[in-house]
Design a protein around this motif. Structure first.
Motif, PDB file in Angstrom:
ATOM      1  N   ILE A 137       0.841  -1.205   0.000  1.00 17.84           N
ATOM      2  CA  ILE A 137       0.000   0.000   0.000  1.00 17.84           C
ATOM      3  C   ILE A 137       0.872   1.249   0.000  1.00 17.84           C
ATOM      4  CG2 ILE A 137      -1.722   1.313   1.311  1.00 17.84           C
ATOM      5  CD1 ILE A 137      -2.740  -1.475   2.364  1.00 17.84           C
TER       6      ILE A 137
ATOM      7  N   CYS B 227      -5.661   3.933   6.022  1.00 17.55           N
ATOM      8  CA  CYS B 227      -7.016   4.083   5.475  1.00 17.55           C
ATOM      9  C   CYS B 227      -7.694   2.724   5.313  1.00 17.55           C
ATOM     10  CB  CYS B 227      -6.983   4.791   4.123  1.00 17.55           C
ATOM     11  SG  CYS B 227      -6.561   6.523   4.235  1.00 17.55           S
ATOM     12  N   LEU B 228      -6.906   1.689   5.115  1.00 18.61           N
ATOM     13  CA  LEU B 228      -7.450   0.344   4.928  1.00 18.61           C
ATOM     14  C   LEU B 228      -7.380  -0.474   6.210  1.00 18.61           C
ATOM     15  CD1 LEU B 228      -8.624  -1.832   3.077  1.00 18.61           C
ATOM     16  CD2 LEU B 228      -6.283  -2.491   2.522  1.00 18.61           C
TER      17      LEU B 228
ATOM     18  N   THR C  33     -16.772   5.085   8.752  1.00 19.25           N
ATOM     19  CA  THR C  33     -15.936   4.326   7.830  1.00 19.25           C
ATOM     20  C   THR C  33     -16.704   3.872   6.603  1.00 19.25           C
ATOM     21  OG1 THR C  33     -14.557   3.586   9.656  1.00 19.25           O
ATOM     22  CG2 THR C  33     -14.476   2.271   7.648  1.00 19.25           C
TER      23      THR C  33
ATOM     24  N   ALA D 185     -13.071  -0.534   5.569  1.00 26.27           N
ATOM     25  CA  ALA D 185     -11.773  -0.729   6.222  1.00 26.27           C
ATOM     26  C   ALA D 185     -11.750  -2.042   6.992  1.00 26.27           C
ATOM     27  CB  ALA D 185     -11.467   0.425   7.180  1.00 26.27           C
TER      28      ALA D 185
ATOM     29  N   CYS E 265      -8.525  -8.680   4.011  1.00 28.06           N
ATOM     30  CA  CYS E 265      -8.352  -8.007   2.713  1.00 28.06           C
ATOM     31  C   CYS E 265      -8.899  -8.870   1.579  1.00 28.06           C
ATOM     32  CB  CYS E 265      -6.879  -7.677   2.482  1.00 28.06           C
ATOM     33  SG  CYS E 265      -6.265  -6.353   3.551  1.00 28.06           S
TER      34      CYS E 265
ATOM     35  N   TYR F 237     -14.152   0.753  -5.295  1.00 27.08           N
ATOM     36  CA  TYR F 237     -12.990   0.741  -4.414  1.00 27.08           C
ATOM     37  C   TYR F 237     -13.061   1.956  -3.498  1.00 27.08           C
ATOM     38  CZ  TYR F 237     -10.914  -2.660  -7.646  1.00 27.08           C
ATOM     39  OH  TYR F 237     -10.657  -3.763  -8.421  1.00 27.08           O
TER      40      TYR F 237
ATOM     41  N   LEU G 125      -7.643   4.344  -2.120  1.00 28.50           N
ATOM     42  CA  LEU G 125      -7.068   2.997  -2.157  1.00 28.50           C
ATOM     43  C   LEU G 125      -7.264   2.323  -3.516  1.00 28.50           C
ATOM     44  CD1 LEU G 125      -8.176   1.848   1.396  1.00 28.50           C
ATOM     45  CD2 LEU G 125      -5.835   2.319   0.660  1.00 28.50           C
TER      46      LEU G 125
ATOM     47  N   THR H  15      -4.250   0.269  -4.616  1.00 26.96           N
ATOM     48  CA  THR H  15      -4.114  -0.910  -3.752  1.00 26.96           C
ATOM     49  C   THR H  15      -5.056  -2.014  -4.213  1.00 26.96           C
ATOM     50  OG1 THR H  15      -3.404   0.393  -1.857  1.00 26.96           O
ATOM     51  CG2 THR H  15      -4.404  -1.757  -1.391  1.00 26.96           C
ATOM     52  N   PHE H  16      -6.319  -1.674  -4.427  1.00 27.86           N
ATOM     53  CA  PHE H  16      -7.270  -2.709  -4.828  1.00 27.86           C
ATOM     54  C   PHE H  16      -7.037  -3.180  -6.257  1.00 27.86           C
ATOM     55  CE2 PHE H  16      -9.286  -1.593  -0.895  1.00 27.86           C
ATOM     56  CZ  PHE H  16      -9.756  -2.810  -0.467  1.00 27.86           C
TER      57      PHE H  16
END
Length: 181
Positions: free
Chosen positions: A84, A93-94, A113, A116, A152, A166, A170, A173-174
């Motif tokens: 990340i 953030c995740l 949220t 997360a 995750c 997403y 992020l 990341t995704f």
């Protein structure tokens, strides 16, 4: 769940109900087995086994960068956090980490949220995880997960099964997670 897949999928894609509505209408959809099954139905790819095996195969290069001596779940979590950061995004953030005495603070954070992973850890030196959960749209949809990496993985499955975007900040990341499996 197999028999109702087409009806459920059409409802999810066309109506885009909130996570809370889906949790009330299709509670079994938010079980580990069903997330894996729906992901397989949508993509024809096994989610959890493929993602975790691929993460393990690709983690060697990242481990060389961080020189971590951890193994198992902690190893996978560090690799994910490094990925990340490498992608220029904020791991906090995740993955939101709290100690046991901060549980109330964590639960207040749930409401704010979008998406997360929450990890509640013991306060002692070992800092063992007491609970790992996924929160989407202010709703705790899964808890007592075995690892952050598993959380995750399930989040990817939930994004597919619930037809979600997403989370902000992020995207890369995704996209990387999607390439890992």
């Amino acid at each position: 769940m197999t028999k109702t897949f087409a009806l459920r999928r059409r409802e999810v894609v066309e109506n885009q109900p909130s996570v809370q509505e889906l949790q009330e209408r299709w509670p079994a959809l938010l079980l580990l087995e069903e997330i894996n099954a729906d992901f397989l139905r949508i993509t024809t790819i096994p989610l959890q086994s493929r993602f975790l095996a691929s993460l393990d195969r690709q983690s060697y290069q990242l481990l060389q960068v961080i020189k971590s001596k951890d193994s198992g779940h902690r190893h996978q979590k560090r690799v994910l956090k490094c990925l990340i950061v490498y992608l220029g995004e904020d791991a906090s953030c995740l993955i939101k980490e709290y100690q046991a005495d901060q549980r109330e603070e964590a639960e207040k954070e749930f409401e704010k949220t979008t998406m997360a992973v929450f990890e509640i850890r013991e306060s002692d030196a070992l800092r063992r995880a007491l609970d790992i959960s996924i929160v989407i749209e202010g709703v705790e949809v899964l808890n007592e997960l075995p690892s952050v990496a598993c959380a995750c993985t399930m989040m990817i499955g939930l994004i597919y099964a619930l037809n979600l975007k997403y989370p902000d900040g992020l995207k890369y990341t995704f996209e990387a997670f999607q390439k890992i499996y």
